[in-house]
Design a protein around this motif. Structure first.
Motif, PDB file in Angstrom:
ATOM      1  N   ARG A  35      28.277   9.061   6.505  1.00 58.24           N
ATOM      2  CA  ARG A  35      27.448   8.884   5.195  1.00 58.24           C
ATOM      3  C   ARG A  35      27.040  10.129   4.697  1.00 58.24           C
ATOM      4  O   ARG A  35      27.053  10.658   3.492  1.00 58.24           O
ATOM      5  CB  ARG A  35      26.439   7.823   5.256  1.00 58.24           C
ATOM      6  CG  ARG A  35      27.136   6.563   5.060  1.00 58.24           C
ATOM      7  CD  ARG A  35      26.241   5.472   5.240  1.00 58.24           C
ATOM      8  NE  ARG A  35      26.699   4.101   5.322  1.00 58.24           N
ATOM      9  CZ  ARG A  35      26.855   3.232   4.078  1.00 58.24           C
ATOM     10  NH1 ARG A  35      26.917   3.927   3.140  1.00 58.24           N
ATOM     11  NH2 ARG A  35      27.242   1.998   4.461  1.00 58.24           N
ATOM     12  N   SER A  89      30.694   2.157   7.372  1.00 49.86           N
ATOM     13  CA  SER A  89      31.495   2.673   6.311  1.00 49.86           C
ATOM     14  C   SER A  89      32.768   3.229   6.827  1.00 49.86           C
ATOM     15  O   SER A  89      33.342   4.351   6.289  1.00 49.86           O
ATOM     16  CB  SER A  89      30.862   3.560   5.510  1.00 49.86           C
ATOM     17  OG  SER A  89      30.576   4.935   6.130  1.00 49.86           O
ATOM     18  N   GLN A 515      20.172   1.270  -1.061  1.00 52.40           N
ATOM     19  CA  GLN A 515      20.652   0.617  -2.580  1.00 52.40           C
ATOM     20  C   GLN A 515      19.550   0.041  -3.284  1.00 52.40           C
ATOM     21  O   GLN A 515      19.503   0.135  -4.386  1.00 52.40           O
ATOM     22  CB  GLN A 515      21.835   0.025  -2.351  1.00 52.40           C
ATOM     23  CG  GLN A 515      22.181  -0.783  -3.567  1.00 52.40           C
ATOM     24  CD  GLN A 515      23.075   0.138  -4.314  1.00 52.40           C
ATOM     25  OE1 GLN A 515      23.747   0.955  -3.964  1.00 52.40           O
ATOM     26  NE2 GLN A 515      23.244  -0.282  -5.545  1.00 52.40           N
ATOM     27  N   VAL A 526      26.694   1.752  -7.857  1.00 57.51           N
ATOM     28  CA  VAL A 526      26.683   1.823  -6.388  1.00 57.51           C
ATOM     29  C   VAL A 526      26.243   3.118  -5.877  1.00 57.51           C
ATOM     30  O   VAL A 526      26.553   4.429  -6.411  1.00 57.51           O
ATOM     31  CB  VAL A 526      27.931   1.716  -5.800  1.00 57.51           C
ATOM     32  CG1 VAL A 526      28.084   1.934  -4.395  1.00 57.51           C
ATOM     33  CG2 VAL A 526      28.648   0.192  -6.276  1.00 57.51           C
ATOM     34  N   TRP A 527      24.988   3.001  -5.237  1.00 59.56           N
ATOM     35  CA  TRP A 527      24.328   4.160  -4.598  1.00 59.56           C
ATOM     36  C   TRP A 527      24.847   4.667  -3.417  1.00 59.56           C
ATOM     37  O   TRP A 527      25.491   5.550  -2.903  1.00 59.56           O
ATOM     38  CB  TRP A 527      22.928   3.960  -4.563  1.00 59.56           C
ATOM     39  CG  TRP A 527      22.183   5.175  -3.627  1.00 59.56           C
ATOM     40  CD1 TRP A 527      21.651   5.163  -2.601  1.00 59.56           C
ATOM     41  CD2 TRP A 527      21.946   6.795  -4.110  1.00 59.56           C
ATOM     42  NE1 TRP A 527      21.172   6.148  -2.089  1.00 59.56           N
ATOM     43  CE2 TRP A 527      21.117   7.169  -3.301  1.00 59.56           C
ATOM     44  CE3 TRP A 527      22.144   7.047  -5.435  1.00 59.56           C
ATOM     45  CZ2 TRP A 527      20.808   8.317  -3.244  1.00 59.56           C
ATOM     46  CZ3 TRP A 527      21.855   8.690  -5.650  1.00 59.56           C
ATOM     47  CH2 TRP A 527      21.100   9.188  -4.559  1.00 59.56           C
ATOM     48  N   ALA A 528      24.635   3.556  -2.469  1.00 57.93           N
ATOM     49  CA  ALA A 528      25.502   3.578  -1.129  1.00 57.93           C
ATOM     50  C   ALA A 528      26.322   2.374  -0.851  1.00 57.93           C
ATOM     51  O   ALA A 528      25.946   1.338  -0.592  1.00 57.93           O
ATOM     52  CB  ALA A 528      24.487   3.457   0.241  1.00 57.93           C
ATOM     53  N   ALA A 529      27.796   3.010  -0.847  1.00 57.78           N
ATOM     54  CA  ALA A 529      28.656   1.916  -0.827  1.00 57.78           C
ATOM     55  C   ALA A 529      28.738   1.160   0.546  1.00 57.78           C
ATOM     56  O   ALA A 529      28.543   1.737   1.624  1.00 57.78           O
ATOM     57  CB  ALA A 529      30.192   2.675  -1.020  1.00 57.78           C
ATOM     58  N   TYR A 551      34.323   4.495  -1.234  1.00 55.63           N
ATOM     59  CA  TYR A 551      33.146   5.341  -1.088  1.00 55.63           C
ATOM     60  C   TYR A 551      33.277   6.437  -2.030  1.00 55.63           C
ATOM     61  O   TYR A 551      32.318   7.286  -2.229  1.00 55.63           O
ATOM     62  CB  TYR A 551      33.259   5.977   0.255  1.00 55.63           C
ATOM     63  CG  TYR A 551      33.232   4.693   1.290  1.00 55.63           C
ATOM     64  CD1 TYR A 551      32.328   3.773   1.509  1.00 55.63           C
ATOM     65  CD2 TYR A 551      34.410   4.697   2.234  1.00 55.63           C
ATOM     66  CE1 TYR A 551      32.502   2.839   2.478  1.00 55.63           C
ATOM     67  CE2 TYR A 551      34.595   3.645   3.055  1.00 55.63           C
ATOM     68  CZ  TYR A 551      33.613   2.817   3.101  1.00 55.63           C
ATOM     69  OH  TYR A 551      33.679   1.707   4.298  1.00 55.63           O
ATOM     70  N   GLU A 554      30.511   6.082  -4.839  1.00 60.29           N
ATOM     71  CA  GLU A 554      28.996   5.982  -4.701  1.00 60.29           C
ATOM     72  C   GLU A 554      28.427   7.130  -5.301  1.00 60.29           C
ATOM     73  O   GLU A 554      28.880   8.328  -5.220  1.00 60.29           O
ATOM     74  CB  GLU A 554      28.788   5.682  -3.194  1.00 60.29           C
ATOM     75  CG  GLU A 554      28.960   6.901  -2.174  1.00 60.29           C
ATOM     76  CD  GLU A 554      28.994   6.520  -0.881  1.00 60.29           C
ATOM     77  OE1 GLU A 554      28.327   5.392  -0.618  1.00 60.29           O
ATOM     78  OE2 GLU A 554      28.951   7.167  -0.014  1.00 60.29           O
TER      79      GLU A 554
END
Length: 596
Positions: A35, A89, A515, A526-529, A551, A554
């Motif tokens: 991430r 992720s 999120q 979407v901030w953090a997928a 991703y 995001e």
């Protein structure tokens, strides 16, 4: 142009659900790293899957009255579901029983054979007297003939790091049922590691920035390399791709060889499933691409010595030379990132010994970010670490709830109550400027730690800034500034800017709550997928579930961005639930009592 980063995550066995000790080694660290790398602008390919061949699956199948394939199907879906719940992720989380994986394994085997790094050799194989089956090296324990460690495995000693053969152990016994194995002569294919020793030694000597535990085990192992059996007398595994061997009912490529190839086969499958069959080359044949392998310490040498040896043999880079294999020259690992063990009550997590906390139980009770936080801040990054419920409760209550959750809640609450939106800042005092400077500097400091896989240092630095912000609010007391609205709004503006910055700094660790905070500050989308569990099909084979994710869309990026003045704010809801202190004494009801 951003570089490409391969995150290769250890493959969990499909012989049962995973416990929190497993994900503390391979799961959370690899996701935090991936991430962060995506947020920093890198093209990340995070791959893994369920390891479904070998004796472990056969043993579990016998216990449950299932076939090996049924057992693999059952636990693959359960493990994938748990990893999805934890928020790992993956670009692709697949399995080793796919047609694609079998084909890739067979092609690498053939390339090694053509280059002279695979040979046949007779050896003494361990057989279970009660079943007649071959006992896997890892299922035999005894006393190490080199250092005297009681509990060495048939393939290596975790104490001294030396490669072993089951017949060399003193007082060998089966880990399955405690019986003494019989040894019978059998013929198998072996990977000629001695012919790759010089190339491996030269390559490993340049890995000076690796974690000390990884280098120690690797260097000990490489000093005494022996040919290692690739095939075993089993009826469950990848078939040997040769006419005289292909149809033999009890000859299969063994699990250690096929599992490490899974990082590559998963990349090939990912490329096929995303519509660009050659896309994997950008991570595997581009010399500028980086690759990081994540696992627990019991798997170090498979990734730091044996897998690089397979790659060197495929590339024709050992003592015997050879031609570059069918996939082109494949990259060796940039770094092997190994964690130590998470223990419980002083003992290694063990399903058989009932010293275990399963991931799905933990997630159902406490949610993903509480576990992710504990692993990051108190996990076994550099040393074996004992999990206790008391420490988990303390960390959750005093750090997640009281420090981070409280900062978010009271900053947004005061702005909502007094302004209804993010307020504008007036003239900044020295105290305001110091806080904002510390927050902005955090991106360089925390990012520097994350780039080097120093997760504890990274999250502690992020939480230090959280503490500074809480102290700032206590000193400025904006709740007492009703008669000074400009000063009150300035303080709240600064606090909210730090909340947004710290939310970004903590996103790799706490993507689910990140999120929610993004949305509480007025963000949309979407901030953090998060990964998705989907069923996919294959040619000439059954459908199966995989983890994949989108991703690319995001919004999380590794930088401080100004908060949006005037953005309406709603009344926030608490992020982290405080736990009853009494929970620390015994744990929740699902936690089994450790047995001797």
């Amino acid at each position: 142009m951003s570089s490409r980063v391969l995150t290769a995550v250890a493959w969990p066995y499909a012989n049962g659900p995973r416990h929190i000790g497993h994900v503390s080694g391979f799961g959370v660290p690899s996701d935090v790293f991936s991430r962060f790398m995506r947020m920093s602008g890198h093209d990340v390919l995070m791959v893994s899957g369920t390891d479904e061949h070998g004796t472990a699956i056969q043993v579990q199948a016998d216990k449950e009255g299932l076939t090996a394939q049924q057992t693999a199907d059952k636990y693959h879906r359960q493990i994938a579901t748990d990893l999805q719940g934890l928020g790992l992720s993956y670009d692709l989380y697949t399995r080793t029983t796919t047609n694609n994986h079998h084909q890739v394994v067979q092609q690498l085997f053939s390339a090694l054979l053509d280059n002279g790094y695979v040979m046949t050799q007779k050896s003494m194989g361990a057989i279970s007297p009660s079943t007649g089956r071959t006992l896997a090296d890892r299922y035999i324990e005894g006393t190490c003939p080199i250092c005297g460690y009681d509990g060495a495995r048939g393939d290596q000693c975790d104490n001294c790091g030396n490669q072993l053969d089951p017949i060399d152990l003193k007082n060998p016994v089966s880990r399955i049922n405690g019986e003494t194995p019989e040894f019978r002569e059998t013929e198998h294919f072996f990977l000629d590691l001695p012919a790759l020793a010089d190339s491996l030694t030269g390559w490993l000597s340049k890995r000076t920035d690796w974690r000390p535990n990884v280098l120690k085990f690797s260097q000990n192992f490489i000093n005494d390399l022996k040919p290692r059996a690739i095939t075993r007398d089993l009826d469950w595994g990848v078939r040997v791709p040769l006419d005289d061997w292909r149809d033999l009912p009890m000859k299969r490529i063994y699990v250690w060889f096929d599992a490490v190839i899974g990082y590559f086969s998963a990349s090939v499958e990912w490329a096929q499933r995303t519509g660009n069959p050659d896309a994997w080359r950008q991570w595997w044949t581009d010399p500028e691409a980086l690759s990081y392998y994540f696992m627990g310490k019991d798997n170090i040498v498979f990734h730091s010595v044996i897998w690089p040896g397979i790659l060197l043999g495929h590339n024709g880079k050992g003592d015997r030379g050879g031609e570059v294999g069918p996939y082109g020259e494949l990259n060796l690992p940039t770094e092997v990132v190994s964690s130590e063990f998470l223990t419980m009550s002083g003992a290694k997590f063990s399903t058989s010994r009932q010293t275990v906390i399963y991931v799905h139980d933990f997630l159902a009770e406490f949610g993903p970010d509480a576990l992710r936080y504990f692993i990051a801040v108190a996990g076994p990054e550099n040393n074996d670490t004992d999990f206790t419920w008391d420490e988990f409760v303390r960390r959750n209550n005093s750090e997640l709830a009281n420090e981070w959750g409280n900062l978010v809640n009271r900053s947004i609450s005061m702005a909502h109550k007094n302004v209804g939106a993010i307020p504008a800042a007036g003239e900044l005092t020295e105290l305001d400027q110091q806080l904002l400077a510390a927050s902005k500097r955090g991106f360089e400091v925390v990012g520097g730690f994350l780039a080097k896989n120093k997760f504890k240092n990274a999250i502690n630095e992020a939480m230090r800034i959280v503490t500074l912000a809480n102290r700032y609010l206590s000193e400025t007391e904006p709740w007492k500034l009703k008669d000074q609205p400009e000063r009150r709004d300035t303080v709240l503006h600064c606090a909210l800017q730090v909340v947004q910055d710290c939310n970004t700094l903590l996103t790799p660790f706490l993507p689910h709550s990140a999120q929610k905070i993004f949305e509480a500050l007025g963000g949309e989308g979407v901030w953090a997928a998060q990964p998705q569990l989907v069923d996919v099909s294959q040619d000439d084979g059954p459908d199966y579930p995989v983890l994949m994710g989108d991703y690319a869309n995001e919004q999380a990026t590794w930088e401080s961005t100004p908060i949006k003045v005037g953005q309406p704010l709603a009344k926030p809801v608490p992020l982290f639930a405080k736990l009853d202190d009494s929970l620390g004494e015994t744990g929740p009801s699902f936690a089994p009592i450790s047995k001797d």
